[in-house]
Design a protein around this motif. Structure first.
Motif, PDB file in Angstrom:
ATOM      1  N   SER A  26       0.822  -1.217   0.000  1.00 22.43           N
ATOM      2  CA  SER A  26       0.000   0.000   0.000  1.00 22.43           C
ATOM      3  C   SER A  26       0.853   1.263   0.000  1.00 22.43           C
ATOM      4  O   SER A  26       0.379   2.323  -0.408  1.00 22.43           O
ATOM      5  CB  SER A  26      -0.941  -0.005   1.212  1.00 22.43           C
ATOM      6  OG  SER A  26      -0.208   0.134   2.413  1.00 22.43           O
ATOM      7  N   TYR A  42      -3.157   6.293  -0.652  1.00 23.34           N
ATOM      8  CA  TYR A  42      -3.893   6.844   0.492  1.00 23.34           C
ATOM      9  C   TYR A  42      -4.432   8.241   0.183  1.00 23.34           C
ATOM     10  O   TYR A  42      -5.485   8.631   0.698  1.00 23.34           O
ATOM     11  CB  TYR A  42      -2.987   6.883   1.724  1.00 23.34           C
ATOM     12  CG  TYR A  42      -2.705   5.514   2.297  1.00 23.34           C
ATOM     13  CD1 TYR A  42      -3.586   4.914   3.185  1.00 23.34           C
ATOM     14  CD2 TYR A  42      -1.565   4.811   1.934  1.00 23.34           C
ATOM     15  CE1 TYR A  42      -3.341   3.656   3.702  1.00 23.34           C
ATOM     16  CE2 TYR A  42      -1.300   3.555   2.443  1.00 23.34           C
ATOM     17  CZ  TYR A  42      -2.191   2.984   3.325  1.00 23.34           C
ATOM     18  OH  TYR A  42      -1.944   1.731   3.830  1.00 23.34           O
ATOM     19  N   VAL A  52      -7.658   7.604  -1.586  1.00 18.71           N
ATOM     20  CA  VAL A  52      -8.694   7.084  -0.682  1.00 18.71           C
ATOM     21  C   VAL A  52      -9.227   8.201   0.216  1.00 18.71           C
ATOM     22  O   VAL A  52     -10.438   8.300   0.458  1.00 18.71           O
ATOM     23  CB  VAL A  52      -8.125   5.921   0.152  1.00 18.71           C
ATOM     24  CG1 VAL A  52      -9.127   5.489   1.218  1.00 18.71           C
ATOM     25  CG2 VAL A  52      -7.779   4.740  -0.752  1.00 18.71           C
ATOM     26  N   ILE A 111     -15.224   9.933   3.968  1.00 17.02           N
ATOM     27  CA  ILE A 111     -14.671   8.748   4.631  1.00 17.02           C
ATOM     28  C   ILE A 111     -14.837   8.847   6.148  1.00 17.02           C
ATOM     29  O   ILE A 111     -15.075   7.845   6.828  1.00 17.02           O
ATOM     30  CB  ILE A 111     -13.199   8.525   4.229  1.00 17.02           C
ATOM     31  CG1 ILE A 111     -12.776   7.110   4.617  1.00 17.02           C
ATOM     32  CG2 ILE A 111     -12.270   9.543   4.859  1.00 17.02           C
ATOM     33  CD1 ILE A 111     -11.494   6.662   3.992  1.00 17.02           C
ATOM     34  N   GLN A 128     -17.178  -0.159   4.483  1.00 15.48           N
ATOM     35  CA  GLN A 128     -16.790  -1.193   3.526  1.00 15.48           C
ATOM     36  C   GLN A 128     -17.402  -0.922   2.150  1.00 15.48           C
ATOM     37  O   GLN A 128     -16.742  -1.118   1.128  1.00 15.48           O
ATOM     38  CB  GLN A 128     -17.240  -2.570   4.038  1.00 15.48           C
ATOM     39  CG  GLN A 128     -16.738  -2.904   5.422  1.00 15.48           C
ATOM     40  CD  GLN A 128     -15.236  -3.065   5.487  1.00 15.48           C
ATOM     41  OE1 GLN A 128     -14.595  -3.259   4.462  1.00 15.48           O
ATOM     42  NE2 GLN A 128     -14.667  -2.991   6.668  1.00 15.48           N
ATOM     43  N   LEU A 177     -15.478   2.046   0.547  1.00 14.57           N
ATOM     44  CA  LEU A 177     -14.181   1.648  -0.015  1.00 14.57           C
ATOM     45  C   LEU A 177     -14.361   0.775  -1.252  1.00 14.57           C
ATOM     46  O   LEU A 177     -13.596   0.868  -2.217  1.00 14.57           O
ATOM     47  CB  LEU A 177     -13.370   0.907   1.052  1.00 14.57           C
ATOM     48  CG  LEU A 177     -12.997   1.747   2.282  1.00 14.57           C
ATOM     49  CD1 LEU A 177     -12.288   0.879   3.314  1.00 14.57           C
ATOM     50  CD2 LEU A 177     -12.109   2.921   1.893  1.00 14.57           C
ATOM     51  N   VAL A 223     -12.791   1.600  -5.074  1.00 14.81           N
ATOM     52  CA  VAL A 223     -11.974   0.691  -5.895  1.00 14.81           C
ATOM     53  C   VAL A 223     -12.665   0.384  -7.221  1.00 14.81           C
ATOM     54  O   VAL A 223     -12.032   0.415  -8.284  1.00 14.81           O
ATOM     55  CB  VAL A 223     -11.685  -0.602  -5.110  1.00 14.81           C
ATOM     56  CG1 VAL A 223     -10.969  -1.612  -6.001  1.00 14.81           C
ATOM     57  CG2 VAL A 223     -10.833  -0.293  -3.890  1.00 14.81           C
ATOM     58  N   LYS A 261      -6.140  -0.892  -3.733  1.00 15.94           N
ATOM     59  CA  LYS A 261      -6.813  -2.035  -3.106  1.00 15.94           C
ATOM     60  C   LYS A 261      -6.172  -2.362  -1.763  1.00 15.94           C
ATOM     61  O   LYS A 261      -6.855  -2.637  -0.775  1.00 15.94           O
ATOM     62  CB  LYS A 261      -6.742  -3.248  -4.036  1.00 15.94           C
ATOM     63  CG  LYS A 261      -7.589  -3.144  -5.281  1.00 15.94           C
ATOM     64  CD  LYS A 261      -7.405  -4.366  -6.160  1.00 15.94           C
ATOM     65  CE  LYS A 261      -8.203  -4.250  -7.450  1.00 15.94           C
ATOM     66  NZ  LYS A 261      -7.950  -5.384  -8.369  1.00 15.94           N
ATOM     67  N   THR A 290      -7.061   0.368   0.837  1.00 14.13           N
ATOM     68  CA  THR A 290      -8.421   0.222   1.376  1.00 14.13           C
ATOM     69  C   THR A 290      -8.491  -0.934   2.372  1.00 14.13           C
ATOM     70  O   THR A 290      -9.220  -0.863   3.370  1.00 14.13           O
ATOM     71  CB  THR A 290      -9.423  -0.027   0.236  1.00 14.13           C
ATOM     72  OG1 THR A 290      -8.983  -1.145  -0.533  1.00 14.13           O
ATOM     73  CG2 THR A 290      -9.567   1.175  -0.634  1.00 14.13           C
TER      74      THR A 290
END
Length: 313
Positions: A55, A79, A82, A89, A247, A250, A254, A280, A283
């Motif tokens: 990651s 990150y 994300v 988030i 979940q 995220l 993706v 991926k 996350t």
């Protein structure tokens, strides 16, 4: 024995217990067990380290060198994508935490109360009700009736209760709680009744404090179920809602990145800047990080609860 001898004994250092000499075969077996357990622990830890290292690796380094524990080219770009919209988030985190906390407390109380009632020998219908609970582990009504029940009869479309309610009662956890409570002598319940305590008082003040290992284990199962919940959220929570569980959020991040890259590739447009593989992994770290931090606090009770439930089952 005179007084001087007694004083000498009091002031002297107590003798050390004699060491038990171990046979050579016992030493070999013990060290073999240590080595096996150590290797098994490392094999369990290795995938998460691989996810964590990847990651923080650039997408080009992943394509060139593959997945590695130590990043070849350190990068936080995954990150950054994300957390590109921190409000969304953080809102998803709060929604998931709220559902997890409320669902765990309510679900734990219902499962514990059901398991306690079904193991009481003076409860006449315990076998029939146990059969209906066990029956649902083999057969279910199917997805369509379940969807119609939630959306049309309960009218919980775009309501967080549609995610909360299905996880409150799980047959496996009820059977597990029932097996654990059965290990508590029924004489304790009878003696409390003689002292004038009611059923609910006995459950709250006697049964629950003695069921701490089972409660910790079942609570962890329920909490993990809610924390990883995305299927019911996908069915019943529309994208028009401001915040959806973590979940699902995220998962959408993706899949959106994957869709953009595939669309660009079909149009002969280079989209190598989209770090799909590292995203991926990022996350996965964001989703599992809080659970890993929480798990050591209940690990002791979790192992004990699993062991007792297995023996008594």
């Amino acid at each position: 024995m005179d007084i001087n001898s007694k004083m000498d004994l009091i002031g002297s250092t107590p003798p050390r217990p004699a060491r038990i000499r171990q046979d050579k075969s016992e030493i070999i077996v013990r060290w073999a067990g240590y080595i096996f357990i150590s290797l098994f622990a490392i094999s369990c830890l290795l995938p998460f380290l691989l996810i964590l290292g990847t990651s923080f690796t650039s997408e080009s380094a992943v394509k060139q060198h593959g997945f590695n524990i130590w990043p070849h080219e350190f990068s936080t770009f995954a990150y950054q994508i994300v957390f590109e919209n921190p409000k969304l988030i953080i809102g998803s985190y709060l929604v998931t935490m709220g559902i997890t906390v409320v669902g765990t407390i309510v679900g734990l109380f219902i499962v514990a109360m059901t398991g306690y009632a079904l193991q009481r020998p003076d409860f006449s219908y315990r076998n029939r009700i146990s059969f209906f609970i066990y029956f649902t582990t083999l057969f279910s009504g199917g997805l369509v009736p379940f969807y119609l029940l939630i959306t049309q009869y309960l009218e919980l479309k775009d309501n967080y209760l549609a995610v909360l309610l299905p996880g409150l009662l799980t047959p496996f956890l009820i059977i597990m709680m029932k097996s654990f409570v059965r290990s508590i002598p029924h004489a304790i319940t009878e003696s409390a009744k003689i002292d004038g305590a009611g059923d609910f008082t006995i459950f709250l003040r006697l049964i629950l404090p003695m069921s701490t290992p089972a409660l910790a284990t079942i609570g962890l199962f329920i909490a993990l179920g809610y924390w990883n919940e995305w299927y019911h959220a996908m069915l019943f929570l529309s994208p028009d809602m401001d915040y959806r569980p973590l979940q699902l959020f995220l998962y959408n991040v993706v899949t959106s990145a994957d869709f953009i890259r595939n669309s660009a590739a079909s149009s002969n447009v280079a989209m190598s800047d989209v770090p799909l593989e590292t995203m991926k992994m990022a996350t996965a770290v964001v989703a599992t990080g809080p659970v890993i931090l929480f798990y050591p606090f209940v690990q002791r009770y979790f192992i004990k609860g699993i062991t007792v439930g297995a023996v008594k089952g």
